[in-house]
Write a protein that holds these residues in place. Structure first.
Motif, PDB file in Angstrom:
ATOM      1  N   LEU A  48       8.211  36.041   1.198  1.00 18.28           N
ATOM      2  CA  LEU A  48       7.725  35.155   2.103  1.00 18.28           C
ATOM      3  C   LEU A  48       7.621  33.831   1.628  1.00 18.28           C
ATOM      4  CD1 LEU A  48       5.854  34.799   4.858  1.00 18.28           C
ATOM      5  CD2 LEU A  48       3.830  35.448   3.363  1.00 18.28           C
ATOM      6  N   HIS A  49       8.331  32.914   2.701  1.00 18.85           N
ATOM      7  CA  HIS A  49       8.085  31.478   2.618  1.00 18.85           C
ATOM      8  C   HIS A  49       7.239  30.715   3.615  1.00 18.85           C
ATOM      9  CE1 HIS A  49      10.522  27.715   1.036  1.00 18.85           C
ATOM     10  NE2 HIS A  49       9.842  27.388   2.033  1.00 18.85           N
ATOM     11  N   LEU A  50       6.187  29.900   3.191  1.00 13.61           N
ATOM     12  CA  LEU A  50       5.520  29.349   3.821  1.00 13.61           C
ATOM     13  C   LEU A  50       5.397  27.656   3.624  1.00 13.61           C
ATOM     14  CD1 LEU A  50       2.338  31.411   2.959  1.00 13.61           C
ATOM     15  CD2 LEU A  50       3.930  31.737   5.158  1.00 13.61           C
ATOM     16  N   VAL A  51       5.627  27.170   4.858  1.00 15.61           N
ATOM     17  CA  VAL A  51       5.529  25.574   4.705  1.00 15.61           C
ATOM     18  C   VAL A  51       4.103  25.046   5.786  1.00 15.61           C
ATOM     19  CG1 VAL A  51       6.752  23.502   5.410  1.00 15.61           C
ATOM     20  CG2 VAL A  51       7.999  25.488   4.657  1.00 15.61           C
ATOM     21  N   PHE A  52       3.526  24.373   4.990  1.00 13.11           N
ATOM     22  CA  PHE A  52       2.348  23.858   5.885  1.00 13.11           C
ATOM     23  C   PHE A  52       2.826  22.279   6.131  1.00 13.11           C
ATOM     24  CE2 PHE A  52       0.561  27.490   3.514  1.00 13.11           C
ATOM     25  CZ  PHE A  52      -0.410  27.816   4.544  1.00 13.11           C
ATOM     26  N   GLY A  53       2.722  22.044   7.571  1.00 16.93           N
ATOM     27  CA  GLY A  53       3.152  20.790   7.855  1.00 16.93           C
ATOM     28  C   GLY A  53       2.014  19.984   8.557  1.00 16.93           C
ATOM     29  N   SER A  54       1.759  18.732   8.074  1.00 19.41           N
ATOM     30  CA  SER A  54       0.664  17.998   8.458  1.00 19.41           C
ATOM     31  C   SER A  54       1.014  17.136   9.706  1.00 19.41           C
ATOM     32  CB  SER A  54       0.264  16.955   7.304  1.00 19.41           C
ATOM     33  OG  SER A  54       1.504  16.197   7.128  1.00 19.41           O
ATOM     34  N   SER A  55       2.150  17.351  10.197  1.00 19.05           N
ATOM     35  CA  SER A  55       2.602  16.584  11.718  1.00 19.05           C
ATOM     36  C   SER A  55       2.655  17.523  12.787  1.00 19.05           C
ATOM     37  CB  SER A  55       3.901  15.845  11.555  1.00 19.05           C
ATOM     38  OG  SER A  55       4.350  15.272  12.532  1.00 19.05           O
ATOM     39  N   ALA A  56       3.328  17.202  13.800  1.00 23.72           N
ATOM     40  CA  ALA A  56       3.312  18.234  14.882  1.00 23.72           C
ATOM     41  C   ALA A  56       4.108  19.305  14.850  1.00 23.72           C
ATOM     42  CB  ALA A  56       3.809  17.357  16.189  1.00 23.72           C
ATOM     43  N   LYS A  57       4.043  20.292  15.634  1.00 25.84           N
ATOM     44  CA  LYS A  57       4.885  21.786  15.405  1.00 25.84           C
ATOM     45  C   LYS A  57       6.076  21.305  16.323  1.00 25.84           C
ATOM     46  CE  LYS A  57       3.401  25.335  17.392  1.00 25.84           C
ATOM     47  NZ  LYS A  57       2.898  26.737  17.792  1.00 25.84           N
ATOM     48  N   LYS A 174       5.923  15.169   6.376  1.00 22.62           N
ATOM     49  CA  LYS A 174       6.922  14.499   7.048  1.00 22.62           C
ATOM     50  C   LYS A 174       6.566  14.430   8.455  1.00 22.62           C
ATOM     51  CE  LYS A 174      11.984  14.634   8.754  1.00 22.62           C
ATOM     52  NZ  LYS A 174      13.227  15.321   8.475  1.00 22.62           N
ATOM     53  N   VAL A 175       6.849  13.238   9.150  1.00 27.07           N
ATOM     54  CA  VAL A 175       6.143  12.935  10.324  1.00 27.07           C
ATOM     55  C   VAL A 175       7.172  13.397  11.613  1.00 27.07           C
ATOM     56  CG1 VAL A 175       5.105  11.314  12.196  1.00 27.07           C
ATOM     57  CG2 VAL A 175       4.513  11.285   9.773  1.00 27.07           C
ATOM     58  N   TYR A 176       6.966  14.247  12.587  1.00 24.81           N
ATOM     59  CA  TYR A 176       7.691  14.623  13.400  1.00 24.81           C
ATOM     60  C   TYR A 176       7.308  14.236  14.903  1.00 24.81           C
ATOM     61  CZ  TYR A 176       9.601  17.967  10.131  1.00 24.81           C
ATOM     62  OH  TYR A 176       9.866  18.590   8.927  1.00 24.81           O
ATOM     63  N   GLN A 177       8.408  13.750  15.610  1.00 28.99           N
ATOM     64  CA  GLN A 177       8.345  13.348  16.876  1.00 28.99           C
ATOM     65  C   GLN A 177       8.495  14.321  17.980  1.00 28.99           C
ATOM     66  OE1 GLN A 177      11.255  10.327  18.302  1.00 28.99           O
ATOM     67  NE2 GLN A 177      10.832  10.502  20.238  1.00 28.99           N
ATOM     68  N   LYS A 178       7.276  14.180  18.819  1.00 27.27           N
ATOM     69  CA  LYS A 178       7.313  15.149  19.709  1.00 27.27           C
ATOM     70  C   LYS A 178       8.243  15.288  20.928  1.00 27.27           C
ATOM     71  CE  LYS A 178       2.421  16.959  19.200  1.00 27.27           C
ATOM     72  NZ  LYS A 178       0.969  17.002  20.026  1.00 27.27           N
TER      73      LYS A 178
END
Length: 210
Positions: A48-57, A174-178
């Motif tokens: 299992l590989h998990l990534v926790f993102g602090s920006s938008a899904k 990383k910050v993602y644009q919606k």
């Protein structure tokens, strides 16, 4: 692969149970930090590989998580794939109609040099997605734990097991644009790379590398 509901960090009781000092807030007092988990499980190996993102899904967050999983695979396992099958819910960020997601998946197929087959579960059938069972185990594992900060969240996630194996856990800042979407002209180029099953055009898509 799939994303899980956003995890709020703070002094929360998480279902009314507590650990440690037996003190926790019984309702949301205003969360200052949230993280969206992305998970990918290999059905054969149980890894299992998990990534926790602090920006938008977003579509980009999901595909970046997929690329992070691929980069960690040993070369021998990469070579063992003739076709990489990816099972996913038909959610808004990764559906068979999401233009940015499909663009990124075409790029991913080209990056790894192997055909990628996207297989989607129909509505209300996400419980059959293997990664959903991993989310259930994670919830059971950290139920009652106070996830007060990032280290606590990652620590609890990293100490769970799925089929006797501990997951690889990463944090993404990383910050993602919606709301990124392709123009009709740009999407025509992407669509030309997609081989949609004529019987299930939105649920079964094959992408061959160039």
């Amino acid at each position: 692969m799939d994303c899980k509901a956003t995890v709020n960090l703070g002094e929360y009781s998480r279902g009314g149970k507590t650990r440690g000092d037996n003190r926790a807030a019984d309702h949301d007092m205003g969360c200052r930090e949230k993280h969206t988990p992305f998970g990918l499980v290999d059905e054969d190996s149980g890894r299992l590989h998990l990534v926790f993102g602090s920006s938008a899904k977003t579509s980009d967050f999901i595909v970046d998580g997929l690329e992070a999983w691929w980069e960690r695979l040993p070369q021998a396992e990469r070579d063992g794939f003739s076709v990489l099958q990816i099972k996913s819910d038909n959610g808004p960020e990764s559906s068979g109609r999401r233009t940015q997601f499909l663009k990124r998946m075409v790029g991913f197929a080209d990056l790894i040099g192997k055909p990628v087959q996207l297989l989607y579960y129909p509505p209300y059938h996400s419980k059959y997605n293997p990664v959903e069972r991993c989310w259930g185990i994670l919830e059971k594992h950290w139920n009652g734990a106070k996830l007060v900060d990032v280290d606590a969240m990652l620590g609890w996630a990293g100490s769970m097991t799925w089929k006797g194996v501990r997951p690889v856990v990463e944090l993404s800042r990383k910050v993602y644009q919606k709301g990124i979407s392709l123009s009709k002209e740009a999407m025509r180029e992407v669509e030309a790379r997609l081989e949609r099953n004529p019987l299930l055009p939105k649920w079964d898509i094959l992408i061959r590398p160039v």
